[in-house]
Design a protein around this motif. Structure first.
Motif, PDB file in Angstrom:
ATOM      1  N   SER A 154       0.843  -1.201   0.000  1.00  0.00           N
ATOM      2  CA  SER A 154       0.000   0.000   0.000  1.00  0.00           C
ATOM      3  C   SER A 154       0.870   1.239   0.000  1.00  0.00           C
ATOM      4  N   PRO A 155       0.605   2.179  -0.940  1.00  0.00           N
ATOM      5  CA  PRO A 155       1.395   3.412  -0.967  1.00  0.00           C
ATOM      6  C   PRO A 155       1.226   4.188   0.337  1.00  0.00           C
ATOM      7  N   LEU A 156       2.298   4.826   0.752  1.00  0.00           N
ATOM      8  CA  LEU A 156       2.293   5.606   1.993  1.00  0.00           C
ATOM      9  C   LEU A 156       2.985   6.931   1.713  1.00  0.00           C
ATOM     10  N   PHE A 157       2.263   8.022   1.954  1.00  0.00           N
ATOM     11  CA  PHE A 157       2.859   9.358   1.835  1.00  0.00           C
ATOM     12  C   PHE A 157       3.185   9.854   3.240  1.00  0.00           C
ATOM     13  N   PHE A 175       8.149  12.312   1.796  1.00  0.00           N
ATOM     14  CA  PHE A 175       8.572  11.255   0.863  1.00  0.00           C
ATOM     15  C   PHE A 175       7.428  10.277   0.684  1.00  0.00           C
ATOM     16  N   ARG A 176       7.586   9.435  -0.324  1.00  0.00           N
ATOM     17  CA  ARG A 176       6.619   8.379  -0.562  1.00  0.00           C
ATOM     18  C   ARG A 176       7.296   7.049  -0.312  1.00  0.00           C
ATOM     19  N   SER A 177       6.499   6.078   0.143  1.00  0.00           N
ATOM     20  CA  SER A 177       7.013   4.737   0.379  1.00  0.00           C
ATOM     21  C   SER A 177       5.853   3.748   0.246  1.00  0.00           C
ATOM     22  N   GLU A 208      -9.302   6.617   0.233  1.00  0.00           N
ATOM     23  CA  GLU A 208      -9.749   5.849  -0.943  1.00  0.00           C
ATOM     24  C   GLU A 208      -9.291   6.561  -2.218  1.00  0.00           C
ATOM     25  N   ASN A 209      -9.257   5.784  -3.282  1.00  0.00           N
ATOM     26  CA  ASN A 209      -8.861   6.306  -4.593  1.00  0.00           C
ATOM     27  C   ASN A 209      -9.675   7.564  -4.911  1.00  0.00           C
ATOM     28  N   GLY A 210      -9.006   8.622  -5.293  1.00  0.00           N
ATOM     29  CA  GLY A 210      -9.683   9.848  -5.701  1.00  0.00           C
ATOM     30  C   GLY A 210      -9.994  10.805  -4.565  1.00  0.00           C
ATOM     31  N   SER A 211      -9.592  10.452  -3.336  1.00  0.00           N
ATOM     32  CA  SER A 211      -9.879  11.347  -2.199  1.00  0.00           C
ATOM     33  C   SER A 211      -8.582  11.738  -1.499  1.00  0.00           C
ATOM     34  N   GLY A 212      -8.683  12.755  -0.665  1.00  0.00           N
ATOM     35  CA  GLY A 212      -7.546  13.124   0.184  1.00  0.00           C
ATOM     36  C   GLY A 212      -6.513  13.952  -0.552  1.00  0.00           C
ATOM     37  N   PHE A 248      -3.635  10.307  -7.272  1.00  0.00           N
ATOM     38  CA  PHE A 248      -2.629   9.246  -7.301  1.00  0.00           C
ATOM     39  C   PHE A 248      -3.083   8.018  -8.092  1.00  0.00           C
ATOM     40  N   GLY A 249      -4.392   7.782  -8.120  1.00  0.00           N
ATOM     41  CA  GLY A 249      -4.898   6.709  -8.973  1.00  0.00           C
ATOM     42  C   GLY A 249      -5.194   5.414  -8.250  1.00  0.00           C
TER      43      GLY A 249
END
Lengths: 280, 280
Positions: B110-113, B168-170, B245-249, B254-255
Protein backbone atom coordinates in the motif's frame (compact mmCIF):
# COMPACT_ATOMS: atom_id res chain seq x y z
CA UNK A 1 6.09 -13.18 30.24
CA UNK A 2 3.15 -14.13 32.43
CA UNK A 3 2.21 -16.95 30.07
CA UNK A 4 5.33 -18.97 30.91
CA UNK A 5 4.08 -22.48 31.69
CA UNK A 6 7.11 -23.68 33.64
CA UNK A 7 6.62 -21.88 36.96
CA UNK A 8 10.27 -22.25 37.98
CA UNK A 9 11.44 -20.74 34.68
CA UNK A 10 8.98 -17.91 35.23
CA UNK A 11 10.31 -17.31 38.76
CA UNK A 12 13.91 -17.25 37.49
CA UNK A 13 13.28 -14.95 34.50
CA UNK A 14 11.04 -12.63 36.56
CA UNK A 15 13.86 -12.26 39.09
CA UNK A 16 16.43 -11.81 36.32
CA UNK A 17 14.34 -9.00 34.82
CA UNK A 18 13.81 -7.37 38.25
CA UNK A 19 17.47 -7.46 39.24
CA UNK A 20 18.72 -6.72 35.72
CA UNK A 21 16.49 -3.66 35.46
CA UNK A 22 17.50 -2.55 38.98
CA UNK A 23 21.15 -2.79 37.90
CA UNK A 24 20.51 -0.73 34.77
CA UNK A 25 18.56 1.90 36.72
CA UNK A 26 21.30 2.17 39.30
CA UNK A 27 24.25 2.59 36.95
CA UNK A 28 22.39 4.40 34.14
CA UNK A 29 24.54 3.11 31.31
CA UNK A 30 25.02 5.40 28.36
CA UNK A 31 24.06 3.90 25.02
CA UNK A 32 27.76 3.46 24.30
CA UNK A 33 28.44 1.69 27.61
CA UNK A 34 25.47 -0.60 27.03
CA UNK A 35 26.78 -1.48 23.57
CA UNK A 36 30.23 -2.17 25.02
CA UNK A 37 28.68 -4.43 27.66
CA UNK A 38 26.73 -6.40 25.08
CA UNK A 39 29.82 -6.68 22.88
CA UNK A 40 31.74 -8.00 25.90
CA UNK A 41 29.08 -10.68 26.50
CA UNK A 42 29.16 -11.61 22.84
CA UNK A 43 32.96 -11.92 22.96
CA UNK A 44 32.66 -14.11 26.06
CA UNK A 45 30.27 -16.45 24.26
CA UNK A 46 32.39 -16.51 21.15
CA UNK A 47 35.54 -17.32 23.16
CA UNK A 48 34.03 -20.70 24.11
CA UNK A 49 35.28 -23.74 22.25
CA UNK A 50 35.57 -27.49 22.68
CA UNK A 51 38.28 -27.07 25.28
CA UNK A 52 37.33 -23.88 27.09
CA UNK A 53 34.19 -22.25 28.46
CA UNK A 54 34.70 -18.51 28.91
CA UNK A 55 31.12 -18.03 30.18
CA UNK A 56 31.88 -20.30 33.13
CA UNK A 57 35.15 -18.42 33.68
CA UNK A 58 33.25 -15.11 33.78
CA UNK A 59 30.74 -16.53 36.29
CA UNK A 60 33.70 -17.77 38.35
CA UNK A 61 35.56 -14.45 38.20
CA UNK A 62 32.49 -12.50 39.39
CA UNK A 63 31.97 -14.87 42.32
CA UNK A 64 28.68 -16.15 40.86
CA UNK A 65 29.77 -19.81 40.70
CA UNK A 66 31.09 -19.93 44.25
CA UNK A 67 27.97 -18.15 45.51
CA UNK A 68 25.74 -20.78 43.92
CA UNK A 69 27.94 -23.52 45.42
CA UNK A 70 27.71 -21.85 48.85
CA UNK A 71 23.93 -21.49 48.62
CA UNK A 72 23.72 -25.19 47.82
CA UNK A 73 26.06 -25.83 50.75
CA UNK A 74 23.87 -24.41 53.49
CA UNK A 75 23.79 -27.80 55.21
CA UNK A 76 27.58 -27.86 55.38
CA UNK A 77 27.97 -27.03 59.07
CA UNK A 78 28.21 -30.72 59.87
CA UNK A 79 29.75 -31.98 56.64
CA UNK A 80 32.71 -30.91 54.52
CA UNK A 81 31.82 -27.89 52.35
CA UNK A 82 31.65 -28.35 48.60
CA UNK A 83 33.78 -26.43 46.14
CA UNK A 84 33.65 -25.99 42.38
CA UNK A 85 34.13 -29.01 40.14
CA UNK A 86 36.23 -26.81 37.86
CA UNK A 87 36.85 -27.21 34.15
CA UNK A 88 39.49 -29.98 34.38
CA UNK A 89 37.51 -32.85 35.84
CA UNK A 90 37.56 -36.02 33.77
CA UNK A 91 35.47 -39.11 34.33
CA UNK A 92 37.07 -42.57 34.39
CA UNK A 93 40.33 -41.72 36.14
CA UNK A 94 42.73 -44.67 36.74
CA UNK A 95 41.95 -47.04 39.62
CA UNK A 96 44.72 -47.27 42.22
CA UNK A 97 45.33 -49.23 45.41
CA UNK A 98 45.80 -47.23 48.59
CA UNK A 99 49.38 -46.07 48.88
CA UNK A 100 50.03 -45.94 45.14
CA UNK A 101 51.33 -42.86 43.37
CA UNK A 102 49.18 -40.83 40.95
CA UNK A 103 52.21 -38.98 39.52
CA UNK A 104 53.87 -40.72 36.62
CA UNK A 105 57.34 -42.23 37.02
CA UNK A 106 59.94 -39.48 37.24
CA UNK A 107 57.40 -36.66 37.62
CA UNK A 108 59.22 -33.54 38.81
CA UNK A 109 58.12 -31.77 41.99
CA UNK A 110 58.12 -32.18 45.76
CA UNK A 111 56.73 -35.54 46.88
CA UNK A 112 53.41 -35.33 48.71
CA UNK A 113 51.94 -38.10 50.86
CA UNK A 114 48.18 -37.66 51.31
CA UNK A 115 46.10 -39.56 53.81
CA UNK A 116 42.63 -39.03 55.16
CA UNK A 117 39.38 -40.62 56.17
CA UNK A 118 35.86 -40.46 54.88
CA UNK A 119 33.40 -40.21 57.77
CA UNK A 120 29.69 -39.73 58.30
CA UNK A 121 28.30 -36.89 60.41
CA UNK A 122 28.56 -38.94 63.57
CA UNK A 123 32.25 -39.55 62.94
CA UNK A 124 31.80 -43.16 61.88
CA UNK A 125 33.96 -44.42 59.00
CA UNK A 126 32.47 -44.76 55.51
CA UNK A 127 34.15 -47.84 54.05
CA UNK A 128 34.41 -48.51 50.31
CA UNK A 129 33.85 -44.84 49.39
CA UNK A 130 35.33 -43.96 46.00
CA UNK A 131 37.78 -41.07 46.43
CA UNK A 132 38.49 -39.48 43.04
CA UNK A 133 41.38 -37.01 43.03
CA UNK A 134 42.82 -34.74 40.35
CA UNK A 135 45.32 -31.91 40.49
CA UNK A 136 47.63 -29.62 38.54
CA UNK A 137 51.32 -30.39 38.17
CA UNK A 138 54.13 -28.57 39.99
CA UNK A 139 54.11 -26.04 37.15
CA UNK A 140 50.36 -25.49 37.48
CA UNK A 141 49.07 -27.46 34.50
CA UNK A 142 46.57 -30.31 34.39
CA UNK A 143 47.58 -33.20 32.15
CA UNK A 144 44.88 -32.33 29.62
CA UNK A 145 46.40 -28.85 29.23
CA UNK A 146 49.97 -30.06 28.95
CA UNK A 147 51.39 -32.19 26.13
CA UNK A 148 54.43 -33.06 28.26
CA UNK A 149 52.36 -35.07 30.78
CA UNK A 150 51.12 -38.61 30.11
CA UNK A 151 47.37 -39.10 29.73
CA UNK A 152 45.60 -39.16 33.12
CA UNK A 153 48.74 -38.06 35.01
CA UNK A 154 47.92 -36.74 38.51
CA UNK A 155 44.45 -38.26 38.42
CA UNK A 156 43.24 -41.41 40.09
CA UNK A 157 40.67 -42.97 42.32
CA UNK A 158 40.96 -45.00 45.52
CA UNK A 159 38.53 -46.80 47.77
CA UNK A 160 38.44 -46.34 51.51
CA UNK A 161 39.24 -49.33 53.72
CA UNK A 162 37.17 -50.64 56.63
CA UNK A 163 38.32 -47.71 58.81
CA UNK A 164 37.25 -45.20 56.12
CA UNK A 165 40.90 -44.42 55.33
CA UNK A 166 42.54 -43.73 51.98
CA UNK A 167 46.12 -42.76 51.16
CA UNK A 168 48.20 -42.02 48.12
CA UNK A 169 51.37 -40.40 46.97
CA UNK A 170 51.65 -37.52 44.52
CA UNK A 171 53.68 -34.36 43.95
CA UNK A 172 52.75 -30.93 45.29
CA UNK A 173 50.49 -29.07 42.88
CA UNK A 174 51.21 -25.43 42.08
CA UNK A 175 48.70 -22.63 41.87
CA UNK A 176 47.99 -21.50 38.35
CA UNK A 177 46.41 -18.67 36.40
CA UNK A 178 43.00 -19.04 34.79
CA UNK A 179 43.16 -18.44 31.01
CA UNK A 180 43.75 -14.74 30.40
CA UNK A 181 43.73 -14.62 26.61
CA UNK A 182 39.96 -13.96 26.40
CA UNK A 183 37.65 -11.11 27.45
CA UNK A 184 37.69 -12.21 31.11
CA UNK A 185 41.48 -11.80 31.10
CA UNK A 186 40.99 -8.25 29.82
CA UNK A 187 38.51 -7.57 32.65
CA UNK A 188 40.89 -8.95 35.28
CA UNK A 189 43.66 -6.73 33.94
CA UNK A 190 41.41 -3.65 34.08
CA UNK A 191 40.54 -4.62 37.65
CA UNK A 192 44.24 -5.06 38.50
CA UNK A 193 43.46 -8.58 39.71
CA UNK A 194 46.01 -11.38 39.42
CA UNK A 195 44.60 -14.41 37.58
CA UNK A 196 45.84 -17.06 40.05
CA UNK A 197 44.17 -19.83 41.93
CA UNK A 198 46.02 -21.03 45.05
CA UNK A 199 47.49 -24.54 44.92
CA UNK A 200 44.84 -27.18 45.59
CA UNK A 201 43.82 -30.79 45.14
CA UNK A 202 40.38 -31.67 43.76
CA UNK A 203 38.32 -34.41 45.33
CA UNK A 204 35.03 -36.04 44.37
CA UNK A 205 33.83 -38.62 46.89
CA UNK A 206 31.11 -41.13 46.10
CA UNK A 207 29.59 -43.60 48.55
CA UNK A 208 26.37 -45.59 48.60
CA UNK A 209 23.85 -43.84 50.88
CA UNK A 210 25.67 -40.49 50.85
CA UNK A 211 25.41 -37.31 48.81
CA UNK A 212 28.39 -36.96 46.49
CA UNK A 213 30.93 -34.45 47.79
CA UNK A 214 32.80 -32.38 45.19
CA UNK A 215 35.41 -30.30 46.93
CA UNK A 216 38.93 -28.90 46.90
CA UNK A 217 41.69 -28.85 49.54
CA UNK A 218 43.93 -25.78 49.45
CA UNK A 219 47.58 -25.64 50.51
CA UNK A 220 47.92 -23.57 53.66
CA UNK A 221 51.20 -22.01 52.45
CA UNK A 222 49.79 -21.01 49.07
CA UNK A 223 50.52 -17.50 47.90
CA UNK A 224 47.05 -16.57 46.66
CA UNK A 225 44.96 -18.13 49.43
CA UNK A 226 43.19 -14.85 50.27
CA UNK A 227 42.78 -13.61 46.71
CA UNK A 228 41.73 -16.69 44.72
CA UNK A 229 40.59 -15.29 41.37
CA UNK A 230 37.45 -17.45 41.47
CA UNK A 231 36.73 -16.87 45.19
CA UNK A 232 36.87 -20.63 45.81
CA UNK A 233 38.78 -20.79 49.09
CA UNK A 234 36.93 -21.71 52.28
CA UNK A 235 38.84 -21.76 55.58
CA UNK A 236 37.50 -25.22 56.30
CA UNK A 237 39.03 -26.48 53.05
CA UNK A 238 42.57 -25.33 53.84
CA UNK A 239 44.85 -28.29 54.55
CA UNK A 240 48.22 -28.27 56.30
CA UNK A 241 50.99 -29.21 53.87
CA UNK A 242 53.68 -30.23 56.36
CA UNK A 243 57.28 -30.33 55.20
CA UNK A 244 59.58 -33.14 56.41
CA UNK A 245 63.32 -33.12 55.88
CA UNK A 246 65.05 -36.18 54.44
CA UNK A 247 65.20 -38.94 57.05
CA UNK A 248 62.49 -37.53 59.31
CA UNK A 249 58.75 -37.94 59.77
CA UNK A 250 56.42 -40.78 58.84
CA UNK A 251 58.26 -41.52 55.57
CA UNK A 252 61.80 -41.06 56.91
CA UNK A 253 62.96 -43.89 54.65
CA UNK A 254 61.79 -42.11 51.48
CA UNK A 255 65.24 -40.77 50.70
CA UNK A 256 64.47 -37.08 50.17
CA UNK A 257 62.48 -34.23 51.69
CA UNK A 258 58.69 -34.51 51.26
CA UNK A 259 55.34 -33.07 52.34
CA UNK A 260 52.41 -34.73 54.10
CA UNK A 261 48.75 -33.73 54.03
CA UNK A 262 46.11 -35.23 56.29
CA UNK A 263 42.53 -34.33 55.54
CA UNK A 264 39.30 -35.99 56.62
CA UNK A 265 36.04 -35.61 54.69
CA UNK A 266 32.59 -35.76 56.26
CA UNK A 267 29.71 -36.82 54.04
CA UNK A 268 26.01 -36.11 54.45
CA UNK A 269 23.55 -38.92 53.97
CA UNK A 270 21.81 -38.80 50.60
CA UNK A 271 21.85 -40.17 47.12
CA UNK A 272 25.06 -40.26 45.08
CA UNK A 273 25.11 -38.09 41.98
CA UNK A 274 27.69 -38.13 39.22
CA UNK A 275 29.11 -34.84 37.97
CA UNK A 276 29.12 -34.19 34.26
CA UNK A 277 32.68 -33.79 32.98
CA UNK A 278 32.69 -30.14 31.87
CA UNK A 279 34.93 -30.32 28.84
CA UNK A 280 37.25 -33.12 27.73
CA UNK B 1 38.05 -5.64 42.48
CA UNK B 2 38.87 -2.53 44.49
CA UNK B 3 42.02 -1.92 42.46
CA UNK B 4 40.06 -1.11 39.29
CA UNK B 5 41.57 2.13 38.01
CA UNK B 6 38.66 3.19 35.82
CA UNK B 7 36.18 4.41 38.43
CA UNK B 8 33.20 4.09 36.08
CA UNK B 9 34.09 0.48 35.26
CA UNK B 10 34.42 -0.18 39.00
CA UNK B 11 30.99 1.35 39.65
CA UNK B 12 29.42 -0.77 36.89
CA UNK B 13 31.05 -4.07 37.90
CA UNK B 14 30.39 -3.46 41.61
CA UNK B 15 26.70 -2.95 40.82
CA UNK B 16 26.67 -5.98 38.51
CA UNK B 17 28.11 -8.13 41.31
CA UNK B 18 25.63 -6.71 43.88
CA UNK B 19 22.57 -7.24 41.69
CA UNK B 20 23.83 -10.51 40.23
CA UNK B 21 24.45 -11.93 43.69
CA UNK B 22 21.07 -10.65 44.92
CA UNK B 23 19.42 -12.45 41.97
CA UNK B 24 21.25 -15.69 42.78
CA UNK B 25 20.37 -15.45 46.47
CA UNK B 26 16.72 -14.81 45.66
CA UNK B 27 16.18 -17.68 43.24
CA UNK B 28 18.69 -20.12 44.80
CA UNK B 29 19.57 -21.91 41.58
CA UNK B 30 20.45 -25.56 41.87
CA UNK B 31 23.82 -26.51 40.42
CA UNK B 32 21.99 -27.97 37.44
CA UNK B 33 19.91 -24.80 36.86
CA UNK B 34 23.06 -22.68 37.10
CA UNK B 35 24.79 -24.88 34.53
CA UNK B 36 21.76 -24.62 32.24
CA UNK B 37 21.80 -20.84 32.58
CA UNK B 38 25.49 -20.61 31.72
CA UNK B 39 24.98 -22.97 28.77
CA UNK B 40 22.13 -20.71 27.57
CA UNK B 41 24.42 -17.65 27.72
CA UNK B 42 27.11 -19.54 25.86
CA UNK B 43 24.61 -20.55 23.17
CA UNK B 44 23.49 -16.90 22.88
CA UNK B 45 27.09 -15.78 22.33
CA UNK B 46 27.76 -18.57 19.88
CA UNK B 47 24.60 -17.74 17.88
CA UNK B 48 26.13 -14.38 16.90
CA UNK B 49 27.58 -14.07 13.44
CA UNK B 50 28.41 -11.42 10.84
CA UNK B 51 24.72 -10.84 10.15
CA UNK B 52 23.06 -11.39 13.50
CA UNK B 53 23.68 -10.48 17.15
CA UNK B 54 21.76 -12.81 19.46
CA UNK B 55 23.13 -11.04 22.58
CA UNK B 56 21.45 -7.81 21.49
CA UNK B 57 18.27 -9.78 20.76
CA UNK B 58 18.33 -11.24 24.29
CA UNK B 59 18.81 -7.77 25.80
CA UNK B 60 15.91 -6.56 23.65
CA UNK B 61 13.62 -9.46 24.60
CA UNK B 62 14.21 -8.90 28.34
CA UNK B 63 13.42 -5.19 28.02
CA UNK B 64 17.00 -4.24 28.90
CA UNK B 65 17.66 -2.31 25.67
CA UNK B 66 14.48 -0.27 25.84
CA UNK B 67 15.07 0.47 29.53
CA UNK B 68 18.53 1.86 28.72
CA UNK B 69 17.03 3.93 25.92
CA UNK B 70 14.33 5.24 28.27
CA UNK B 71 16.85 6.12 30.97
CA UNK B 72 18.81 8.07 28.38
CA UNK B 73 15.55 9.70 27.35
CA UNK B 74 14.74 11.33 30.64
CA UNK B 75 14.90 14.76 29.03
CA UNK B 76 12.31 13.68 26.47
CA UNK B 77 9.34 15.53 27.91
CA UNK B 78 9.99 18.41 25.55
CA UNK B 79 11.56 16.52 22.67
CA UNK B 80 10.63 13.41 20.73
CA UNK B 81 11.53 10.23 22.63
CA UNK B 82 14.28 8.03 21.26
CA UNK B 83 13.82 4.40 20.31
CA UNK B 84 16.22 1.59 19.51
CA UNK B 85 18.45 1.88 16.45
CA UNK B 86 17.79 -1.81 15.78
CA UNK B 87 19.95 -4.28 13.92
CA UNK B 88 19.05 -3.17 10.38
CA UNK B 89 20.43 0.36 10.24
CA UNK B 90 22.89 1.00 7.46
CA UNK B 91 25.03 4.07 7.00
CA UNK B 92 25.16 5.88 3.63
CA UNK B 93 21.54 5.45 2.57
CA UNK B 94 20.62 6.99 -0.82
CA UNK B 95 20.10 10.78 -0.97
CA UNK B 96 16.61 11.81 -2.16
CA UNK B 97 14.82 15.07 -2.87
CA UNK B 98 11.71 15.77 -0.84
CA UNK B 99 8.73 14.04 -2.38
CA UNK B 100 10.70 11.20 -3.94
CA UNK B 101 9.90 7.55 -3.31
CA UNK B 102 12.20 5.25 -1.28
CA UNK B 103 10.45 2.10 -2.55
CA UNK B 104 11.90 0.70 -5.74
CA UNK B 105 9.85 0.85 -8.95
CA UNK B 106 6.98 -1.62 -8.81
CA UNK B 107 7.43 -2.40 -5.09
CA UNK B 108 4.33 -4.22 -3.86
CA UNK B 109 2.32 -2.85 -0.94
CA UNK B 110 0.00 0.00 0.00
CA UNK B 111 1.40 3.41 -0.97
CA UNK B 112 2.29 5.61 1.99
CA UNK B 113 2.86 9.36 1.84
CA UNK B 114 4.89 10.61 4.79
CA UNK B 115 5.31 14.22 5.73
CA UNK B 116 6.53 15.94 8.82
CA UNK B 117 8.59 18.70 10.28
CA UNK B 118 11.73 18.88 12.35
CA UNK B 119 11.36 21.47 15.10
CA UNK B 120 13.29 22.74 18.08
CA UNK B 121 11.81 22.75 21.58
CA UNK B 122 10.27 26.19 21.04
CA UNK B 123 8.49 24.95 17.93
CA UNK B 124 10.77 26.74 15.51
CA UNK B 125 11.70 24.89 12.30
CA UNK B 126 15.09 23.23 11.97
CA UNK B 127 16.03 23.70 8.33
CA UNK B 128 18.56 21.51 6.53
CA UNK B 129 18.23 18.66 9.04
CA UNK B 130 19.17 15.29 7.58
CA UNK B 131 16.23 12.87 7.97
CA UNK B 132 17.41 9.29 7.47
CA UNK B 133 14.63 6.72 7.17
CA UNK B 134 14.63 2.92 6.88
CA UNK B 135 11.87 0.36 7.10
CA UNK B 136 10.79 -3.21 6.46
CA UNK B 137 8.86 -4.17 3.34
CA UNK B 138 5.14 -5.02 3.25
CA UNK B 139 6.12 -8.62 4.05
CA UNK B 140 8.19 -7.54 7.03
CA UNK B 141 11.72 -7.86 5.65
CA UNK B 142 14.47 -5.26 5.41
CA UNK B 143 16.31 -5.22 2.08
CA UNK B 144 19.46 -6.64 3.69
CA UNK B 145 17.47 -9.67 4.84
CA UNK B 146 15.71 -10.23 1.54
CA UNK B 147 17.39 -11.24 -1.72
CA UNK B 148 14.28 -10.20 -3.69
CA UNK B 149 14.72 -6.49 -2.83
CA UNK B 150 17.23 -4.21 -4.57
CA UNK B 151 20.15 -2.95 -2.49
CA UNK B 152 19.11 0.00 -0.26
CA UNK B 153 15.40 -0.46 -1.04
CA UNK B 154 13.16 1.33 1.50
CA UNK B 155 16.07 3.40 2.80
CA UNK B 156 16.90 6.99 2.06
CA UNK B 157 17.69 10.38 3.46
CA UNK B 158 16.14 13.80 2.93
CA UNK B 159 16.91 17.31 4.07
CA UNK B 160 14.32 19.58 5.65
CA UNK B 161 13.42 22.79 3.82
CA UNK B 162 13.35 26.30 5.26
CA UNK B 163 10.11 25.51 7.13
CA UNK B 164 11.67 22.34 8.67
CA UNK B 165 9.51 20.13 6.46
CA UNK B 166 10.37 16.85 4.76
CA UNK B 167 8.20 14.49 2.73
CA UNK B 168 8.57 11.26 0.86
CA UNK B 169 6.62 8.38 -0.56
CA UNK B 170 7.01 4.74 0.38
CA UNK B 171 4.92 1.62 0.94
CA UNK B 172 3.41 0.60 4.29
CA UNK B 173 5.83 -1.54 6.29
CA UNK B 174 4.60 -4.71 7.96
CA UNK B 175 5.39 -5.88 11.47
CA UNK B 176 7.78 -8.80 11.58
CA UNK B 177 9.09 -11.47 13.91
CA UNK B 178 12.54 -11.22 15.44
CA UNK B 179 14.73 -14.23 14.54
CA UNK B 180 13.45 -17.27 16.44
CA UNK B 181 15.93 -19.92 15.31
CA UNK B 182 18.35 -19.23 18.21
CA UNK B 183 18.20 -19.63 22.00
CA UNK B 184 16.14 -16.43 22.41
CA UNK B 185 13.48 -17.98 20.16
CA UNK B 186 13.43 -21.00 22.46
CA UNK B 187 12.98 -18.70 25.47
CA UNK B 188 10.13 -16.81 23.79
CA UNK B 189 8.41 -20.10 23.02
CA UNK B 190 8.73 -21.28 26.63
CA UNK B 191 7.29 -17.92 27.70
CA UNK B 192 4.44 -18.29 25.20
CA UNK B 193 5.36 -14.91 23.74
CA UNK B 194 4.83 -14.09 20.05
CA UNK B 195 8.02 -12.87 18.35
CA UNK B 196 6.49 -9.85 16.55
CA UNK B 197 7.34 -6.21 16.40
CA UNK B 198 4.50 -3.90 15.33
CA UNK B 199 4.87 -2.14 11.96
CA UNK B 200 7.13 0.90 12.20
CA UNK B 201 9.39 3.30 10.35
CA UNK B 202 12.91 4.04 11.63
CA UNK B 203 14.21 7.59 11.69
CA UNK B 204 17.61 9.07 12.52
CA UNK B 205 17.66 12.86 12.42
CA UNK B 206 20.89 14.85 12.33
CA UNK B 207 21.17 18.64 12.50
CA UNK B 208 23.97 21.03 13.36
CA UNK B 209 23.54 22.24 16.96
CA UNK B 210 21.13 19.45 17.95
CA UNK B 211 21.51 16.05 19.59
CA UNK B 212 20.93 13.29 17.06
CA UNK B 213 17.50 11.70 17.43
CA UNK B 214 17.22 7.97 16.72
CA UNK B 215 13.60 6.94 16.89
CA UNK B 216 10.78 4.85 15.45
CA UNK B 217 7.21 5.72 14.45
CA UNK B 218 4.69 2.92 14.98
CA UNK B 219 1.53 2.36 12.93
CA UNK B 220 -1.52 3.04 15.10
CA UNK B 221 -3.44 0.13 13.54
CA UNK B 222 -0.64 -2.38 14.10
CA UNK B 223 -1.60 -5.73 15.58
CA UNK B 224 1.17 -6.06 18.16
CA UNK B 225 1.28 -2.47 19.40
CA UNK B 226 0.73 -3.47 23.04
CA UNK B 227 2.92 -6.58 23.02
CA UNK B 228 6.00 -5.58 21.03
CA UNK B 229 8.48 -8.40 21.67
CA UNK B 230 11.26 -5.87 22.35
CA UNK B 231 9.07 -3.49 24.41
CA UNK B 232 9.91 -0.66 22.01
CA UNK B 233 6.53 1.07 21.66
CA UNK B 234 6.00 4.45 23.30
CA UNK B 235 2.58 6.12 23.03
CA UNK B 236 4.24 9.31 21.85
CA UNK B 237 5.81 7.42 18.95
CA UNK B 238 2.54 6.05 17.57
CA UNK B 239 1.63 7.73 14.29
CA UNK B 240 -1.78 7.83 12.60
CA UNK B 241 -1.66 5.90 9.34
CA UNK B 242 -4.72 7.39 7.64
CA UNK B 243 -6.31 5.51 4.77
CA UNK B 244 -7.62 7.44 1.75
CA UNK B 245 -9.75 5.85 -0.94
CA UNK B 246 -8.86 6.31 -4.59
CA UNK B 247 -9.68 9.85 -5.70
CA UNK B 248 -9.88 11.35 -2.20
CA UNK B 249 -7.55 13.12 0.18
CA UNK B 250 -4.38 15.10 -0.42
CA UNK B 251 -3.19 12.78 -3.20
CA UNK B 252 -6.57 12.26 -4.88
CA UNK B 253 -4.84 12.21 -8.27
CA UNK B 254 -2.63 9.25 -7.30
CA UNK B 255 -4.90 6.71 -8.97
CA UNK B 256 -5.34 4.19 -6.17
CA UNK B 257 -6.05 3.98 -2.43
CA UNK B 258 -3.17 5.10 -0.20
CA UNK B 259 -2.16 5.99 3.34
CA UNK B 260 -0.79 9.20 4.80
CA UNK B 261 1.32 9.70 7.89
CA UNK B 262 2.12 13.08 9.40
CA UNK B 263 4.68 13.13 12.17
CA UNK B 264 6.70 16.01 13.58
CA UNK B 265 9.99 15.51 15.40
CA UNK B 266 11.29 17.80 18.13
CA UNK B 267 15.06 17.92 18.67
CA UNK B 268 16.98 18.94 21.77
CA UNK B 269 19.95 21.25 21.40
CA UNK B 270 23.24 19.43 21.60
CA UNK B 271 26.02 17.92 19.56
CA UNK B 272 25.25 15.57 16.69
CA UNK B 273 26.48 11.99 17.11
CA UNK B 274 26.61 9.30 14.47
CA UNK B 275 25.31 5.83 15.28
CA UNK B 276 27.52 2.86 14.53
CA UNK B 277 25.86 0.57 11.98
CA UNK B 278 25.26 -2.58 14.05
CA UNK B 279 25.84 -5.25 11.44
CA UNK B 280 26.06 -4.92 7.67
Amino acid sequence: MSGTQDSRLKEIVDALVDHGHAFLKQVRLTDEEFEKGLAFLKDVGQACNDKHNEVVLLADALGFSTLVALLNNSDASERTPSALLGPFYRARSPAYENGQCIACEGSPGSPLFVRGRVLDKRGHPVPNAKVDVWQASPVGLYENQDASQPDMNLRGHFHTDASGAFRFRSVRPAGYPVPTDGPVGTLLELQQRHPYRPAHLHFAIFAEGYATLVSQVFADDSEHLESDVVFGVNRRLVGVFERHENGSGPHAEFGKAYYTLEFDFVLAEGTPTYPTPPIQ
